[in-house]
Write a protein that holds these residues in place. Sequence first.
Motif: not given
Length: 516
Positions: A471, A473-474, A476, A507, A509
């Motif tokens: 995720k 957002d959780d 980086d 990861r 986005t």
Amino acid sequence: MISMVVIQTLIIAAAALLAGLFVGYLIRKSIAEGKIKTAEVLAQDIVVNAGREADAKAKEALLEVKDEQLRLRNELEKENRERRVELQRMERHLTQKEENLERRMSTMEKKEKVLQQRDQENVSIRENLERLEVESRAELERVSGLSREEAKDVLLQKVEDEIRDDAAILIRRIEEEAKEKAESKAREIITVAVQRCAADQVVESTVSVVPLPSDDMKGRIIGREGRNIRAFETRTGVDLIIDDTPEAVILSAFDPVRREVARVALEKLLVDGRIHPARIEELVNKAQAEVDAQIKEEGEKALLETSVQGLHPELVRLLGRLRFRTSYGQNVLQHSKEVSWLAGLMADDLGLDVQLAKRAGLLHDIGKAADHEVEGPHATIGADLAKRYRESGKIIQCIAAHHGEEESGLMEALLVQAGDAISAARPGARRESLENYIKRLEKLENVADSFSGVEKSYAIQAGREVRIMVKPDDIDDLAAVNLAKDIVKRIEDELEFPGQIKVTVIRETRAIEYAK
């Protein structure tokens, strides 16, 4: 009296001799004078004749000189006449050229005047056009309410947007078509390659069991106070397990070649019947020589079957050692030959380097022949061995990248990876059952899912790689790196697996908007 007569005779003889000499002198003198007179007459005649001949020759030479002078004079006059004619011709030609040049100059002057008039007209027209352009631009700016630069920017932006939209549509269509064709073509190539390479598959055991003629042989193998079994284990480096198994003993060793040497030596001992430390050492040496010869033979046979040439003798020996190496019950040498055949067939269908693909496929697992001696993944060990024995850079890349440890842009490297996966995934190729295989993949995914921030995990490439979607957002970027390390450590502590497992943390986005 007698002497006087002799004297007189001598005197008379001398007088007669003198008289004869005088008379001879007179005669010769007269003859010489006659010859001299004759010679003088002849000389006078010769002089007279020579004078006559000289006069005649002088006259002839004079005539010849006069003739030559006449001939030269005629030739000179003829040459002068020809030169005069040539000069007259050239003079006429020059005169004609001058006339033509004068006519051309006159024509050029007329044309120049016409061009000057046209230039003046063009200047006037250009001035009118510039004036009209300024007036029209001013009118357009007044009507549109935009300056020239602003209108230019608007037009360029519109054209750029249209081109970008068209390019995006075209790229998307090309990508979709390429994916469809690539997937279909890949299925076709792999299917044909698998069909053409119909190799037998059997599961091989990693434990060597030697049958005994009777249980009584176990005691003889152990020997008094265990001296025979100690001598055997020390000489071979193999553990000899004698348990309750009826009429059989088990040989256990991490090195498959040592285990094979021990098996051959033990069988020879059982046939020979004389079991003692000296005989054990002798037969172990013979077994070692036989296994070495078999290793070389197996390596050369593999080269012949795969049509690979020019391999270093040490690589041939290492290749033969794979005959006694198994991976999940699959014979590694047979697996290497299969990968060589499959990669070569696929390279042929794709128009790639067939020999490179076959050579890399045959050598891709060469590191397994030495992985019990050197630390590290067998792909890295194999690449180091290939480099040491001067294989080409492309072969080294294919070996190092066949499990994804390194990235390679070679198409042949991808074919070796595909051939490796196909050979290992054949039914019956490996001892692992489908149920155990699925459980191992589920455990791998469960380990990855147990970490916080993980959205979904996928075990791919027959469990050789796990990809974890996190995720954004959780987790980086820095946390993603630490997460990959933590997952690797948990896998190493809790799971059993062949080779190595690649852990990839992704990861992503995304920005999503909707047009209404």
